[in-house]
Design an enzyme around this catalytic site. Sequence first.
Site, mmCIF file in Angstrom:
data_model
loop_
_atom_site.group_PDB
_atom_site.id
_atom_site.type_symbol
_atom_site.label_atom_id
_atom_site.label_comp_id
_atom_site.label_asym_id
_atom_site.label_seq_id
_atom_site.Cartn_x
_atom_site.Cartn_y
_atom_site.Cartn_z
ATOM 1 N N GLU A 86 52.871 -11.078 -36.206
ATOM 2 C CA GLU A 86 51.570 -10.472 -36.507
ATOM 3 C C GLU A 86 51.800 -9.027 -36.931
ATOM 4 O OE1 GLU A 86 47.135 -9.606 -34.636
ATOM 5 O OE2 GLU A 86 48.797 -10.063 -33.268
ATOM 6 N N GLU A 111 52.971 -3.108 -34.268
ATOM 7 C CA GLU A 111 51.888 -2.132 -34.179
ATOM 8 C C GLU A 111 52.496 -0.753 -33.919
ATOM 9 O OE1 GLU A 111 48.972 -0.058 -34.585
ATOM 10 O OE2 GLU A 111 48.446 -2.204 -34.714
ATOM 11 N N ASP A 138 58.434 -0.225 -38.919
ATOM 12 C CA ASP A 138 57.846 -0.620 -40.194
ATOM 13 C C ASP A 138 57.939 -2.127 -40.404
ATOM 14 O OD1 ASP A 138 56.929 0.271 -42.994
ATOM 15 O OD2 ASP A 138 58.674 -0.986 -43.417
ATOM 16 N N ASP A 161 45.120 -2.124 -43.112
ATOM 17 C CA ASP A 161 44.481 -0.912 -43.616
ATOM 18 C C ASP A 161 44.131 -1.110 -45.093
ATOM 19 O OD1 ASP A 161 43.793 1.688 -44.446
ATOM 20 O OD2 ASP A 161 45.114 2.570 -42.943
ATOM 21 N N LYS A 165 40.494 4.345 -51.054
ATOM 22 C CA LYS A 165 40.514 5.230 -52.212
ATOM 23 C C LYS A 165 41.519 4.717 -53.247
ATOM 24 C CE LYS A 165 39.140 9.350 -49.620
ATOM 25 N NZ LYS A 165 39.503 10.741 -49.235
ATOM 26 N N ASP A 197 37.888 -7.272 -44.660
ATOM 27 C CA ASP A 197 36.453 -7.086 -44.875
ATOM 28 C C ASP A 197 36.205 -6.187 -46.083
ATOM 29 O OD1 ASP A 197 37.547 -4.903 -43.531
ATOM 30 O OD2 ASP A 197 35.647 -4.352 -42.576
ATOM 31 N N LYS A 230 37.322 -5.865 -33.024
ATOM 32 C CA LYS A 230 36.478 -4.699 -33.291
ATOM 33 C C LYS A 230 36.447 -4.382 -34.784
ATOM 34 C CE LYS A 230 39.780 -0.875 -32.761
ATOM 35 N NZ LYS A 230 40.014 0.437 -32.121
ATOM 36 N N PHE A 231 37.549 -4.635 -35.504
ATOM 37 C CA PHE A 231 37.567 -4.371 -36.938
ATOM 38 C C PHE A 231 36.612 -5.310 -37.671
ATOM 39 C CE2 PHE A 231 41.685 -2.635 -35.630
ATOM 40 C CZ PHE A 231 41.602 -1.385 -36.211
ATOM 41 N N GLU A 232 36.586 -6.559 -37.252
ATOM 42 C CA GLU A 232 35.664 -7.499 -37.882
ATOM 43 C C GLU A 232 34.220 -7.134 -37.555
ATOM 44 O OE1 GLU A 232 35.035 -12.320 -38.464
ATOM 45 O OE2 GLU A 232 36.662 -11.562 -37.219
#
Length: 250
Positions: A86, A111, A138, A161, A165, A197, A230-232
């Site tokens: 993951e 992570e 990484d 992420d 921009k 998203d 939480k991101f979703e």
Amino acid sequence: MTPAPRENRRVNHPIPPARPHHRFTDDGRRMREVLTYSRRGSRFTPSQQESWDAHHRDWVIPDEAVDDPAFNWVETFGRAAPIVVEIGSGVGEATAQLAAGRPSYDVVALEVWRPGVAHTLGLLAEAGAGNVRLLSVDAVWCLEQLFGPGEIEELWTFFPDPWPKKRHHKRRLVNAAFAGLVTSRLRPGGLWRLATDWSDYADQMCSVLEAEPGLEGGPVPRWEDRPVTKFERKGIVAGRQIVDLAYTRR
């Protein structure tokens, strides 16, 4: 599949260091790197500190451990089992639930945000998911150096992420080079699950992955096993459409 020792994969080729910003030119100047993530604050809350103190020795792989050419996953997990990777496990909401439901698999959760790692440790303990190891290096390096061809069963990339921009789009994880790397590391029939998203990132993902000859797949209904993170939730509140993708290694 049992991974071969790393020295057998990269014979006569030096292994670059795992951590970003540790790379230098031949004349000793630090190299400017384009990273797909940014590091945030490292201060723990009291509960995160408690989880870290209780579990990091068992479930967190020290960064320097993977610089050892003898590093291997069988020794790290204490068994030979199919491996799921993951990328960007965040605070571990998906990691803990999905790993707990797959005890016959080993999960490598990548992570770089240490408070997120500490929070994940607490969730793993609550879920009884001892089949996870967390690593803060990484992701591209990890796939290149710590896995051989066909050694990954599944790859999960949930809400990477988006670098919204335009000038930052080059930082996005999912690009042609990375797709080729993932394809080489998945076993034939192995699965790459993604979710985002951000509609333009979803379009980019589809374009890149459809152009990779070793993969087949596309947008799919939401994976029911994946918990709402939480991101979703933030994306839904902001009115953004959640897109799930799944691609299989041919």
